[in-house]
Write a protein that holds these residues in place. Structure first.
Motif, PDB file in Angstrom:
ATOM      1  N   PHE A 191       0.973  -1.217   0.180  1.00  0.00           N
ATOM      2  CA  PHE A 191       0.053   0.044   0.021  1.00  0.00           C
ATOM      3  C   PHE A 191       0.953   1.226  -0.088  1.00  0.00           C
ATOM      4  CE2 PHE A 191      -2.354  -3.592   1.504  1.00  0.00           C
ATOM      5  CZ  PHE A 191      -3.735  -3.225   1.046  1.00  0.00           C
TER       6      PHE A 191
ATOM      7  N   SER B 252       1.519   3.508   5.975  1.00  0.00           N
ATOM      8  CA  SER B 252       0.380   3.178   5.566  1.00  0.00           C
ATOM      9  C   SER B 252      -0.481   2.769   6.772  1.00  0.00           C
ATOM     10  CB  SER B 252       0.352   2.190   4.591  1.00  0.00           C
ATOM     11  OG  SER B 252       1.135   2.550   3.307  1.00  0.00           O
TER      12      SER B 252
ATOM     13  N   HIS C 148      -3.607   4.432   8.580  1.00  0.00           N
ATOM     14  CA  HIS C 148      -4.946   3.634   8.803  1.00  0.00           C
ATOM     15  C   HIS C 148      -5.330   3.742  10.195  1.00  0.00           C
ATOM     16  CE1 HIS C 148      -7.699   0.455   7.202  1.00  0.00           C
ATOM     17  NE2 HIS C 148      -7.336  -0.077   8.642  1.00  0.00           N
TER      18      HIS C 148
ATOM     19  N   ALA D 221      -3.261   3.883  -0.394  1.00  0.00           N
ATOM     20  CA  ALA D 221      -3.973   3.113  -1.270  1.00  0.00           C
ATOM     21  C   ALA D 221      -3.406   1.914  -1.961  1.00  0.00           C
ATOM     22  CB  ALA D 221      -4.231   3.987  -2.490  1.00  0.00           C
ATOM     23  N   GLY D 222      -3.937   0.734  -2.243  1.00  0.00           N
ATOM     24  CA  GLY D 222      -3.180  -0.272  -2.909  1.00  0.00           C
ATOM     25  C   GLY D 222      -2.385   0.180  -3.966  1.00  0.00           C
TER      26      GLY D 222
ATOM     27  N   GLN E 157     -14.477  -4.091  -3.973  1.00  0.00           N
ATOM     28  CA  GLN E 157     -13.413  -3.365  -3.367  1.00  0.00           C
ATOM     29  C   GLN E 157     -13.584  -2.989  -2.148  1.00  0.00           C
ATOM     30  OE1 GLN E 157     -14.498  -0.074  -6.466  1.00  0.00           O
ATOM     31  NE2 GLN E 157     -12.488  -0.587  -7.331  1.00  0.00           N
ATOM     32  N   SER E 158     -14.802  -2.565  -1.473  1.00  0.00           N
ATOM     33  CA  SER E 158     -14.951  -2.426  -0.071  1.00  0.00           C
ATOM     34  C   SER E 158     -14.480  -3.700   0.722  1.00  0.00           C
ATOM     35  CB  SER E 158     -16.469  -1.788   0.302  1.00  0.00           C
ATOM     36  OG  SER E 158     -17.395  -2.861  -0.173  1.00  0.00           O
TER      37      SER E 158
ATOM     38  N   TRP F 196     -10.870  -3.699   1.094  1.00  0.00           N
ATOM     39  CA  TRP F 196     -10.206  -2.566   1.666  1.00  0.00           C
ATOM     40  C   TRP F 196     -10.402  -2.799   3.190  1.00  0.00           C
ATOM     41  CZ3 TRP F 196      -6.713   0.626   1.039  1.00  0.00           C
ATOM     42  CH2 TRP F 196      -6.313   1.608   1.870  1.00  0.00           C
ATOM     43  N   ASN F 197     -11.630  -3.089   3.346  1.00  0.00           N
ATOM     44  CA  ASN F 197     -12.021  -3.357   4.875  1.00  0.00           C
ATOM     45  C   ASN F 197     -11.307  -4.726   5.706  1.00  0.00           C
ATOM     46  OD1 ASN F 197     -13.235  -0.752   5.334  1.00  0.00           O
ATOM     47  ND2 ASN F 197     -15.066  -1.729   4.272  1.00  0.00           N
TER      48      ASN F 197
ATOM     49  N   GLY G  41      -7.035  -5.566   3.607  1.00  0.00           N
ATOM     50  CA  GLY G  41      -6.186  -4.444   3.098  1.00  0.00           C
ATOM     51  C   GLY G  41      -5.071  -4.079   3.998  1.00  0.00           C
TER      52      GLY G  41
ATOM     53  N   ARG H  89      -5.141  -6.946   8.411  1.00  0.00           N
ATOM     54  CA  ARG H  89      -5.844  -8.179   8.339  1.00  0.00           C
ATOM     55  C   ARG H  89      -6.153  -8.790   9.660  1.00  0.00           C
ATOM     56  NH1 ARG H  89      -2.342  -9.388   3.146  1.00  0.00           N
ATOM     57  NH2 ARG H  89      -3.261  -8.073   1.533  1.00  0.00           N
TER      58      ARG H  89
END
Ligand code: FAD
Length: 294
Positions: A17, A68, A72, A123-124, A217-218, A221-222, A225, A228
Motif C-alpha cells: 500500500f 500506511s 490507517h 491506497a493499494g 473493492q470495499s 479494503w476493509n 487491506g 488483516r
C-alpha cells in the motif's frame, strides 16, 4: 487467467500500500511522490500533529508499510476521512520548480500545495506476488510466460523497494524474449487454434456490475487491506465466494464486455489474495495480521 489454466501463484498476500495518495471528493486518486517527504514534507493529522514521530525513528520517512498502517490506525481512531502532507518547510518557489507536475495537478483539483496541506490516504499500490516464474518469465504452464507485475520471480520479497518494479519489467522482458527467440529458432512453432465460440446476446445489467465491483473493492479494503485478521479474512472469503457465483452466472449468460471480464478476473484474484493471506499468520513486510478475536 493464469491461475485458471493451472499456473502456480505465490506470495499473493504481499500487497504493498502506498501511504500518500491524493484524496479529494470528486477528484481522481493519484500518487503524491515520496520525494516530497525526502525534501522535508511531513505527515500530519487534522489537528496538525506529526503523529508519525511517535511511531518510528524516521517519522514521516518510515517505510511504506509502517506509514500506511499508522495512517490507517489514525483515521480509524479519529473518524477523519484523510490525513495531510504538510509542505510548509519548503519555499513555494522551490516546490513549484522541483515538483511542477504535483503542483499543477493538485491545483487543478483545488489544492495549492504551496499554501495548504495536501489531503492524503493510503491506497493499494503493488502486488509483490503473482504468477511464479523463473528469471526468463517461464511459468509451470508450457508456452505461458508472465512478465512484470503479474509475474513473481521473488525479486521483491515481502515488500518491494521503490523503483525496482520497472527495472524488473525490462530485464524479465529481455530475458524472456531472448529465451523465446532461441526456442523458436530451433523448433517449429504453431499458434494455438482458438475454439469457435459465440457470445450470448443478452447485455449484463451495468448497475449489477457496478455494485459487484463496489462490494469487491470495499470487502478487500476493509477485510484484506492494510491490516488483516483471521476473522476479517474469513468474512472476506465468504462474501467473495458468493460474489464469484453471481459473477460466473453473468459471465455465462451475458454478452462479454471488458467490464464483465475484468470483474470476473478481479473476484478470482481477490479470492487468491484472501486465501494466501489466511494461510500466512505471520506479519512480514507488507502483509500485516492482527490476531484479534472480534
Ligand atoms: C502510481 C504508481 C506509481 C508507480 N511508480 C513506480 C516507480 O516510480 N518505479 C517503479 O519501478 N515502479 C513504479 N510503480 C509500479 C510499476 O509502475 C508497475 O509495477 C508496472 O508499471 C507494471 O507493469 P506491467 O507491464 O507489468 O503491468 P501494467 O502496466 O499494469 O500493464 C498491464 C497491461 O495489461 C492490460 N490488461 C489487463 N488485463 C488484460 C486482459 N484481460 N486482456 C488484455 N490486456 C489486459 C492492462 O490494461 C495493462 O495495459 C508505480 C505504480 C503506480 C500505480
Amino acid at each position: 487467467m493464469a491461475y485458471r489454466v493451472g499456473a502456480r501463484v505465490i506470495d499473493l498476500e504481499y500487497t504493498q500500500f502506498h501511504p500518500t495518495v491524493f484524496f479529494k471528493k470528486g477528484a481522481p486518486r493519484f500518487l503524491i511522490t515520496e520525494a516530497l517527504r525526502g525534501e522535508g514534507a511531513v505527515i500530519v493529522n487534522a489537528k496538525g500533529e506529526r503523529f508519525m514521530d511517535a511511531v518510528h525513528p524516521l517519522g514521516s520517512l518510515a517505510p511504506r508499510d509502517v506509514v500506511s498502517r499508522t495512517i490507517h490506525l489514525e483515521l480509524a481512531a479519529s473518524g477523519e476521512p484523510c490525513v495531510f502532507l504538510d509542505l510548509s518547510a519548503m519555499k513555494p518557489e522551490f516546490v513549484r520548480e522541483r515538483f511542477p507536475s504535483i503542483y499543477e495537478r493538485c491545483l487543478k483539483y483545488g489544492i495549492d500545495v504551496t499554501r495548504e496541506p495536501v489531503p492524503i490516504v493510503p491506497a493499494g499500490h503493488f502486488s509483490c506476488g503473482g504468477v511464479h516464474t523463473d528469471l526468463q518469465g517461464r511459468t509451470n504452464v508450457r508456452h505461458l510466460n508472465a512478465i512484470g507485475e503479474t509475474g513473481c520471480t521473488g525479486l521483491h520479497g515481502a515488500n518491494r523497494l521503490a523503483s525496482t518494479s520497472l527495472l524488473e519489467c525490462l530485464t524479465s522482458a529481455k530475458f524472456a524474449a531472448q529465451a523465446d527467440a532461441a526456442e523458436i529458432a530451433c523448433n517449429v512453432f504453431h499458434l494455438p487454434e482458438p475454439r469457435v465460440w459465440e457470445s450470448p446476446v443478452r447485455e449484463a445489467d451495468p448497475t449489477l456490475i457496478a455494485q459487484d465491483l463496489s462490494l469487491l473493492q470495499s470487502t478487500m479494503w476493509n477485510y484484506a487491506g492494510v491490516i488483516r485478521s483471521p476473522k476479517r479474512l474469513t468474512r472476506a472469503r465468504r462474501i467473495l465466494l458468493e460474489l464469484r457465483e453471481e459473477i460466473q452466472s453473468f459471465y455465462r449468460g451475458c454478452r462479454l464486455s471488458r467490464q464483465l471480464i475484468e470483474l470476473r478476473n478481479a473476484v478470482q484474484t481477490a479470492l487468491l489474495i484472501v486465501y494466501a493471506a489466511s494461510l500466512n499468520p505471520r506479519s512480514k513486510g507488507c502483509h500485516y495480521v492482527i490476531d484479534r478475536e472480534e
